[in-house]
Write a protein that holds these residues in place. Structure first.
Motif: not given
Ligand code: WT7
Length: 664
Positions: A312, A318, A363-364, A394
């Motif tokens: 991020a 985040t 991660t997203a 997210g």
């Protein structure tokens, strides 16, 4: 695709529950399933377990003071310093040579900061801030990209008790000014520029433009020289200082960490809401830091020997909780990467995992969907065997993307934690404890121990498993926001009014409403369905439709605008703008370009509309309210909902035809 792969895919597709490996469980920080009951039976004292992960200068008297809901206070009477907890104590405990930050620039250059290096530079910058006139409780705005000076500046602020206010570097000049004005911030740290896809970007020019719109004036600006010879040659103005020169002046200086009250503000973070005005979320020193550290330990399973990477940007919550505060409080190595995942090649992320032997990767979903689209040959070309745990955050992750991540990045060996939380919650709230619970792709999981969440209907009554409802949180938690900066009223109306008895001072009558829809299954696993307010989530970035609309109506030639989120394969949601032109102005390319420019100027490129649809009218109810739900249906190519309450039902079909014509 090889034969074996097809079989594997087919098997994974069928499977809807995954168990963590014995090997993972054996080493997990939390592996005792009794923790859920333990926290419930011993609430709120259970939260001492989080506070115990920190060094306190003064022991707290009480875990929770809930005498004045919803203004809860945690660890009252306690004193501590966040910078001491993230830096000094590791230096003092014999870990001074352990790596704190591994930074990788977009061009592949690297910088390594041991805890001792971090200690030295944070002290020097803290001394510099003091010399510039920063006093305890002054808000310092940090408008910086992913350079090591950003966490250094955050920690220096924490050291002297000056709350930081990080503004995402991708935000526009106007967005910077709005946030500095709202936070009464008279100090700014920024940089000359940074690299994006190989090219230097001028950040100082944008900064200066923003500074011109700061109403109360600015006492001092510090500028990091990131670009060196690639810089744009701006001269620094009278109250602008070069980061390196300031540090040279302070060589060897030490500043004692200020003892902060547990409830003192650690930072402010502006986030989007239903109105055009961003909300200044206030987080505190004791509760927030305990919570970020506890969840890093229990969910991300971070140990100090780990190399941990959260991809991020620190400009979002985040990055605050899970690049800076949590991992550094635990004494681990946190990786920072400046650039984009496809520069110079689409294997860049996996190159970094291999190079630093990353243990835990966070991660997203939007990134995972992009990796999926690019294909598994990129991760396959790298050695990812160092990975032990994977996480996402997210937005909802679809089971297909979850399984791709599990298979191609985790090699079916790493648990995946799908973590639901918000800027306001400070840390993770709903997710599996990876050493305890099975995973169900698509569902975040049960609430964490000590978190009391429920799915309710509009009356606040609990709905049955399987039925969609609204997510609520029924008990406070240490990482929660304390208020909106200088706006207690809005704090109550945004988060509490919906389901609380606001006249009551019994905490049981107060319910936090995150504005998400959700459902729960028979095992208590929660699937978060998405926002139910006018907030959209583009690539995991939270944007207010009102903010975008007000930018669009500010463009010459626009009479009215409505913005909604439409489904997008990679970004999750994309911005759709429906625009009515003013009399005498022509719709077309010129106006479209000016609208896009207007949005980029007001917010930043992340809010750029994917589609601008000109229309003579917007669908409105007889009372004049825009029916956004129908506009969403149009954007999604979905069957139209009920149009019978519209004053102008024909318009929806006209708009639909236009959207189709544009996307063909
Ligand atoms: C909103 C909060 C939490 C840091 C990044 C975003 C959505 C977040 C998940 C998830 C489904 C999720 C929610 C939430 N969201 N995580 N795991 N599954 N939805 O923080 O910008 O404050 O946005 O992001 O809608 O309300 P934020």
């Amino acid at each position: 695709m090889a034969q074996g792969d097809t079989e594997l895919e087919a098997r994974l597709e069928e499977q809807d529950e995954f168990e963590p490996s014995e090997e993972f469980v054996a080493q997990a920080n939390v592996s005792d399933a009794g923790i859920y009951d333990e926290f419930e039976e011993n609430w709120p004292e259970c939260w001492e377990r989080a506070a115990d992960l920190l060094d306190w200068d003064e022991e707290y008297d009480e875990v929770l003071d809930d005498s004045n809901p919803p203004f809860y206070e945690w660890f009252t009477g306690g004193e501590l310093n966040a910078c001491h907890n993230c830096v000094d104590r590791h230096v003092e405990n014999g870990d001074k040579n352990r790596v704190a930050i591994k930074w990788e620039g977009e061009h592949g250059e690297t910088r390594t900061y041991t805890y001792q290096d971090l200690y030295r530079e944070v002290n020097e910058f803290a001394a510099a801030l003091r010399d510039l006139g920063v006093e305890e409780d002054d808000v310092v705005t940090l408008y910086m990209p992913m350079v090591p000076e950003l966490p250094i500046a955050m920690l220096a602020c924490a050291r002297i008790g000056a709350p930081h206010n990080v503004v995402f570097a991708g935000f526009s000049a106007e967005a910077l000014a709005t946030r500095m004005n709202a936070a009464d911030s008279r100090f700014l740290v920024t940089c000359d520029g940074y690299y994006r896809r190989g090219d230097p970007l001028d950040h100082l020019d944008k900064t200066n433009e923003g500074l011109d719109s700061v109403d109360h004036g600015v006492d001092a600006t510090v500028v990091v020289d990131r670009l060196g010879d690639d810089g744009f040659g701006h001269d620094l103005k009278g109250n602008q200082h070069d980061w390196d020169e300031l540090l040279d002046e302070q060589r060897g200086e030490r500043v004692d960490p200020v003892e902060r009250d547990a409830e003192d503000m650690l930072f402010l973070m502006y986030t989007s809401g239903t109105t055009g005005q961003p909300k200044g979320v206030k987080h505190t020193t004791g509760g927030y830091l305990s919570y970020a550290t506890w969840t890093s330990h229990a969910v991300l399973d971070i140990e100090k020997e780990d190399t941990y990477w959260c991809s991020a940007d620190i400009g979002w919550i985040t990055g605050h909780s899970y690049i800076v505060y949590g991992p550094l409080a635990l004494g681990s190595t946190t990786v920072m990467y400046e650039g984009t995942p496809d520069f110079p090649n689409r294997d860049r992320m996996w190159d970094i995992v291999e190079k630093y032997a990353v243990d835990v990767f966070y991660t997203a979903p939007t990134a995972i969907r992009a990796f999926m689209k690019w294909g598994s040959k990129y991760p396959e070309s790298r050695d990812l065997s160092s990975l032990r745990l994977l996480g996402t955050v997210g937005e909802p992750i679809n089971p297909r993307a979850w399984k791709w991540y599990y298979e191609h990045i985790g090699n079916e060996n790493c648990p995946v934690v799908d973590t639901w939380w918000q800027t306001e919650t400070g840390g993770m709230m709903i997710t599996t404890l990876p050493g305890v619970k099975n995973m169900k792709p698509g569902s975040a999981g049960p609430p964490l121990p000590g978190i009391d969440a429920q799915i309710v209907d509009t009356n606040g009554d609990e709905v049955e498993p399987g039925r969609a409802g609204y997510l609520t949180v029924n008990k406070p938690w240490p990482g929660m926001l304390r208020t909106l900066y200088k706006n207690d009223e809005r704090y109550i109306s945004e988060y509490w009014e919906e389901y609380s008895d606001t006249d009551s001072d019994d905490p049981d009558d107060w319910v936090y409403f995150p504005e998400d829809g959700a459902k729960v299954d028979d095992d208590g696993y929660i699937t978060v369905l998405g926002r139910v307010d006018d907030v959209i989530n583009v690539s995991g970035h939270r944007l207010g439709t009102m903010e975008i609309e007000s930018a669009i109506v500010g463009v010459e030639g626009v009479a009215e605008a409505a913005v909604v989120g439409g489904n997008h394969e990679v970004k999750g949601e994309a911005v759709y703008a429906y625009v009515i032109t003013e009399d005498g102005y022509e719709e077309g390319e010129d106006l479209r370009a000016r609208i896009i420019e207007g949005v980029e100027d007001a917010i930043g490129p992340i809010a750029r509309p994917e589609q601008v649809v000109f229309t003579p009218e917007l669908p409105k109810t007889r009372s004049g309210k825009i029916m956004r739900r129908l506009l969403e249906d149009v954007a999604n190519g979905a069957e139209l909902g009920n149009t019978s309450t519209l004053r102008n039902p024909d318009i929806v079909e006209q708009i639909e035809a236009k959207v189709h014509a544009q996307s063909d």
